[in-house]
Structure formats: structure tokens, C-alpha cells
Design an enzyme around this catalytic site. Structure first.
Site, PDB file in Angstrom:
ATOM      1  N   ASP A  26     -23.461  24.991 -65.844  1.00 18.83           N
ATOM      2  CA  ASP A  26     -23.752  25.350 -64.455  1.00 18.83           C
ATOM      3  C   ASP A  26     -22.549  24.965 -63.602  1.00 18.83           C
ATOM      4  O   ASP A  26     -22.357  23.811 -63.261  1.00 18.83           O
ATOM      5  CB  ASP A  26     -25.028  24.639 -63.982  1.00 18.83           C
ATOM      6  CG  ASP A  26     -25.392  25.048 -62.557  1.00 18.83           C
ATOM      7  OD1 ASP A  26     -24.607  25.799 -61.927  1.00 18.83           O
ATOM      8  OD2 ASP A  26     -26.450  24.604 -62.069  1.00 18.83           O
ATOM      9  N   TYR A  41     -28.749  19.278 -60.534  1.00 13.25           N
ATOM     10  CA  TYR A  41     -29.448  20.240 -59.678  1.00 13.25           C
ATOM     11  C   TYR A  41     -29.019  21.642 -60.089  1.00 13.25           C
ATOM     12  O   TYR A  41     -27.820  21.927 -60.172  1.00 13.25           O
ATOM     13  CB  TYR A  41     -29.131  20.013 -58.201  1.00 13.25           C
ATOM     14  CG  TYR A  41     -29.862  20.991 -57.297  1.00 13.25           C
ATOM     15  CD1 TYR A  41     -31.245  20.917 -57.148  1.00 13.25           C
ATOM     16  CD2 TYR A  41     -29.175  21.991 -56.614  1.00 13.25           C
ATOM     17  CE1 TYR A  41     -31.922  21.822 -56.339  1.00 13.25           C
ATOM     18  CE2 TYR A  41     -29.851  22.897 -55.797  1.00 13.25           C
ATOM     19  CZ  TYR A  41     -31.221  22.802 -55.667  1.00 13.25           C
ATOM     20  OH  TYR A  41     -31.899  23.701 -54.869  1.00 13.25           O
ATOM     21  N   LYS A  90     -21.640  29.806 -54.744  1.00 16.30           N
ATOM     22  CA  LYS A  90     -20.828  29.142 -53.725  1.00 16.30           C
ATOM     23  C   LYS A  90     -19.463  29.825 -53.511  1.00 16.30           C
ATOM     24  O   LYS A  90     -19.416  30.860 -52.867  1.00 16.30           O
ATOM     25  CB  LYS A  90     -20.719  27.652 -54.041  1.00 16.30           C
ATOM     26  CG  LYS A  90     -22.133  27.008 -54.014  1.00 16.30           C
ATOM     27  CD  LYS A  90     -22.193  25.507 -54.007  1.00 16.30           C
ATOM     28  CE  LYS A  90     -23.610  25.056 -53.714  1.00 16.30           C
ATOM     29  NZ  LYS A  90     -24.315  24.433 -54.788  1.00 16.30           N
TER      30      LYS A  90
HETATM   31  C1  LIG Z   1     -25.857  24.719 -55.210  1.00 16.92           C
HETATM   32  C2  LIG Z   1     -26.158  24.689 -56.659  1.00 16.92           C
HETATM   33  C3  LIG Z   1     -27.113  25.532 -57.241  1.00 16.92           C
HETATM   34  C4  LIG Z   1     -28.004  26.417 -56.413  1.00 16.92           C
HETATM   35  O1  LIG Z   1     -27.304  27.366 -55.707  1.00 16.92           O
HETATM   36  P1  LIG Z   1     -28.000  28.026 -54.401  1.00 16.92           P
HETATM   37  O2  LIG Z   1     -27.026  29.078 -54.012  1.00 16.92           O
HETATM   38  O3  LIG Z   1     -28.156  26.925 -53.421  1.00 16.92           O
HETATM   39  O4  LIG Z   1     -29.295  28.584 -54.842  1.00 16.92           O
HETATM   40  C5  LIG Z   1     -27.246  25.527 -58.608  1.00 16.92           C
HETATM   41  N1  LIG Z   1     -26.496  24.722 -59.380  1.00 16.92           N
HETATM   42  C6  LIG Z   1     -25.589  23.886 -58.861  1.00 16.92           C
HETATM   43  C7  LIG Z   1     -24.764  23.035 -59.761  1.00 16.92           C
HETATM   44  C8  LIG Z   1     -25.408  23.818 -57.485  1.00 16.92           C
HETATM   45  O5  LIG Z   1     -24.554  22.946 -56.965  1.00 16.92           O
END
Ligand SMILES: *Cc1c(COP(=O)(O)O)cnc(C)c1O
Length: 436
Positions: free
Chosen positions: A240, A145, A268
Site C-alpha cells: 500500500d 491504515y 494522494k
Molecule cells: C490515505 C491512505 C489510504 C486511503 O486513501 P483515501 O484517499 O483517503 O481513501 C490508504 N492507504 C494509505 C497508506 C493511506 O495513507
């Protein structure tokens, strides 16, 4: 089972104004059934719902709250800067002060840009990679994701030659075709994709530790193959680390595997609970971004002073004793889960753990990719979720998510967690605990 009448009423009211009553789909509890809890307060390791019930929080705002809720140092920073202005739309030193902290913690972070979410960070990193390479296609892995931007909402159609199919209505197939989706943990698939289409690939986007299909650890050699194929074919690789960044160590986790990404994305934890994302990496790539280069990317509230101060105050709390403590908390939770499942006669709990991240799975073998992860028993996860909730523990309200412990958990919380898990497993074994 917990009754939460105020949450039920709040949800009814919210549904008349917000789509599905929520601002992010998983919050609606579709994954476990029933009505979501509404919270009025969070402090330390606990969340408090509208009816005043207290829960040990193992979601932690989906990993953002490494230090627990409302950590005093972060709240102090927010109190200190907020009276001086909530947004300037112009530079302030708070931006480079947080940026310098990230540079110190992440080797190879040449230049970076702050945005407001992880979604924006990955979307913008992909754009920079396309601008730098002059190529259009990207590779992602099924179950990864990377936020909800169009080209990354593609998860189906694994297989090398198969073009991506959108995983959401509203994503044009023509966009999705620019995304190749490969199975996670399959280095041969990476090699083959590059052999067939290497010259058209701008970037590979990967979670070095996958935390959005449950918790799935990379097999030895997987990340190395990504790096090798990218180098060989002139593509960039984007780690990521929106979840893993600062969760497991003060910095990013992928160098642990002997690899170094061209670009990293963060979010985050680096916002300390406020909306922040960042992307950055090799200077010659990042200098493609405006105003230095032709790749446009901007944000009215980007580098927001309050969010920057919260992020900096959070990073200043992170040191090696803290990560040792998080490791111990994770280990204790894992033992509690495994032992109490065995004691209650629940034979099909499978787990993975990395530091304070926990993957829970009911079924056969613990998964190594999305296809295997989807075989997990949804019904049993839902029953365990409600059993745990009834015992005062808030787990992710959907399987295929990772549970996150916070540094705010002490001995008392670990004891409460073990007792709560024990009750939830007994209910699961006894056929009670379901609540729909
Ligand atoms: C949470 C997440 C995102 C997206 O971040 P948001 O702040 O929710 O837009 C992208 N990549 C990873 C790996 C994530 O866990």
C-alpha cells in the site's frame, strides 16, 4: 495564541449540516482539542485561513500536495482540459497517458485500474487478490491504515491466532474475522501466521513505510519475510503505497528493500490534489478484474479527465533534482526540530524522518509498532501543535500522523519554520502554549 473567529463561526455553521462539521474525522481537531481552522486559500508552501492568517503547511493534504498548493503546471493542466468536459463516463486518452507514466515509473506494473480514492484502491486490490487465489482471509498490521473499507478497519487483536475485532462500529465481526492483525515489524509473527493459516490467506496488505501511526520505518528483514511467506504459501502481497508512492522517489519505495509486491496501491500524489486512486500489478492477477475477468469493480467518475490531467502534470514535474531538494528540506526541518527542542530544554522529542516525511513523538523511545506508538504523550503533542500553530506552522492535528514537507518550501520557509519551532518548544518547556 491565535484567534480565529471566522473559523469558529464557520465550524459552528458546518456542524449544523455536516457530521461533526467535517468530511473526514481527523479534521475536527479531536486529537488536539479546540476548533479546527477553516481555510480559504492555499498557495505554494502556505495555507491561508478565513481570518487571513498564513500558515506554513506541514500537512500538505495528508501528503497529497508534494509540490505545494496550486502548483502552476498542475493548475494550467486543469485549466486546459476542464473546458473540454468535466466527465465523460467513457474512455479518454488521458487515462492511458497517466497510466503509462505510472508503468514507466513502477517496475512490474503490468495492468492497472484507476479509482477515486486510496480506500477504493486497497479495497479493490484485496478483492482482486481474493478472486485470484480463491481464498478469503487477509493479513494486515496493527497501525496500518488502508482506507475505511470494512475488512481493513481492523486494528485490534494483534497476535497470530486471534481473529480480528472491528475497529469501528458498523463492521460485522464476521467480516473482521477475515482479517488477521499482526504487529508491524515482527517477521516471526508473519512466519507463524502463515504456518498456522497459510492455506486460507489471500493476501498481506502492508505499508512498506508505515505513515499512519506516526512515521514507523520497516526493520531490516520485515518486508522480506512478508514476501517469502506469501510466495511459499501462494498468497499475494499488496504494497500500500498510497502515501509513499512518488513521495520519496519517482515511483514506489518498497523495491528499495529488495522486494517486489504482487500488487501496489496508489493515491494522494498521483492525483495532483484531485481525487484519484489506482491499483495494479501482475498481469495474471489484474486480468481477473472485469471486463477481463470475474472480479467486479467499477466507477462512474473513475479516470475522470480533469483528475487524470492533474495527475499527469504532477508526475511530469518530478525528477531527481526535485527529490534531492525534498531530501534537503526534510533534513533541514529535522535539524531545526532537534536543535530547537534541545535549545529550549525539551528533552523528550523523538523523531524519525524519511525524505520529506517526518514523525514527531514525545515520550520514551521512538516507536517501531503501534503498541509503542500509542505510548506517546498525547497532551504534549497537542501543546506543541498549538504552540506551532500560534507561530504560523500547521502540523497534523493529531499525534500518530506524519508531517509532510512540500517542494514549495524555500530558504525563507525553512527560516520561518525554525523560528516557529523555537517559539513552540519554548512555550512547551515553559508550560505555556496549551490551548484547549
Ligand atoms: C490515505 C491512505 C489510504 C486511503 O486513501 P483515501 O484517499 O483517503 O481513501 C490508504 N492507504 C494509505 C497508506 C493511506 O495513507
Amino acid at each position: 495564541m491565535p484567534e480565529h473567529p471566522r473559523s469558529v463561526r464557520a465550524f459552528r455553521r458546518a456542524q449544523r449540516v455536516l457530521v461533526g462539521g467535517v468530511d473526514s474525522p481527523v479534521r475536527a481537531f479531536a486529537g488536539v482539542g479546540g476548533t479546527p481552522l477553516f481555510f480559504s486559500r492555499g498557495k505554494g508552501a502556505y495555507l491561508y485561513d478565513l481570518d487571513g492568517a498564513r500558515y506554513l503547511d506541514l500537512v500538505g493534504s495528508w501528503g497529497a500536495n508534494l509540490l505545494g498548493h496550486a502548483p502552476p503546471a498542475v493548475v494550467r493542466a486543469v485549466r486546459r482540459v476542464s473546458p473540454r468536459g468535466l466527465s465523460f463516463g467513457a474512455p479518454s486518452p488521458l487515462e492511458h497517458e497517466l497510466g503509462e507514466r505510472l508503468q514507466r515509473a513502477i517496475p512490474g506494473l503490468g495492468l492497472l485500474r484507476f479509482v477515486n480514492s486510496g480506500t477504493e484502491a486497497v479495497m479493490s486490490a484485496v478483492r482482486a487478490a481474493r478472486g485470484f487465489t480463491g481464498r478469503t482471509r487477509i493479513v494486515k498490521f496493527a497501525g496500518g491504515y488502508h482506507g475505511h473499507s470494512d475488512g481493513l478497519l481492523v486494528r485490534a487483536g494483534s497476535g497470530v491466532a486471534a481473529g480480528g475485532r472491528p475497529g469501528s462500529a458498523g463492521v460485522p465481526a464476521s467480516f473482521a474475522r477475515e482479517t488477521l492483525v499482526l504487529p508491524y515489524n515482527d517477521p516471526a509473527a508473519v512466519r507463524l501466521a502463515f504456518e498456522r493459516a497459510g492455506e486460507s490467506l489471500a493476501a498481506v496488505v502492508v505499508e512498506p513505510i508505515a505513515a499512519n501511526m506516526g512515521l514507523v520505518l520497516p526493520k531490516p528483514g520485515f518486508l522480506r519475510e512478508i514476501e517469502r511467506s506469501c510466495r511459499k504459501h501462494g498468497a499475494l502481497w499488496i504494497a500500500d503505497e498510497v502515501i509513499t508512492g512518488f513521495r520519496l522517489t519517482k515511483g514506489v519505495v518498497h523495491p528499495r528493500y529488495g522486494v517486489h509486491a504482487d500488487l501496489v496501491t496508489l493515491g494522494k500524489i498521483i492525483g495532483g490534489g484531485l481525487p484519484v486512486g489506482a491499483y495494479g500489478g501482475r498481469e495474471e492477477v489484474m486480468s481477473q478484474v472485469a471486463p477481463l475477468g470475474p472480479v467486479y469493480q467499477a466507477g462512474t467518475l473513475a479516470g475522470n479527465p480533469v483528475a487524470m490531467a492533474a495527475g499527469a502534470a504532477t508526475l511530469d514535474e518530478l525528477d531527481s533534482p526535485l527529490y534531492l531538494r525534498l531530501e534537503r528540506i526534510g533534513r533541514e526541518l529535522e535539524s531545526a526540530l532537534r536543535e530547537e527542542a534541545a535549545a529550549a530544554g525539551v528533552p523528550d522529542l523523538r523523531m524519525a524522518r524519511e525524505g520529506s516525511m517526518l514523525g514527531l513523538f514525545f515520550g520514551g523511545a521512538y516507536p517501531t509498532n503501534l503498541e509503542e506508538a500509542e505510548k506517546g504523550d498525547r497532551e504534549r503533542y497537542a501543546r506543541f501543535f498549538w504552540g506551532a500553530l500560534g507561530s504560523g506552522i500547521y502540523l497534523p492535528p493529531a499525534r500518530l500522523e506524519t508531517a509532510f514537507a512540500s517542494a514549495a518550501m524555500g530558504e525563507l520557509e525553512l527560516t520561518r519554520a525554525r523560528r516557529g519551532f523555537a517559539r513552540a518548544f519554548r512555550a512547551l518547556a515553559g508550560g505555556q502554549g496549551a490551548r484547549r
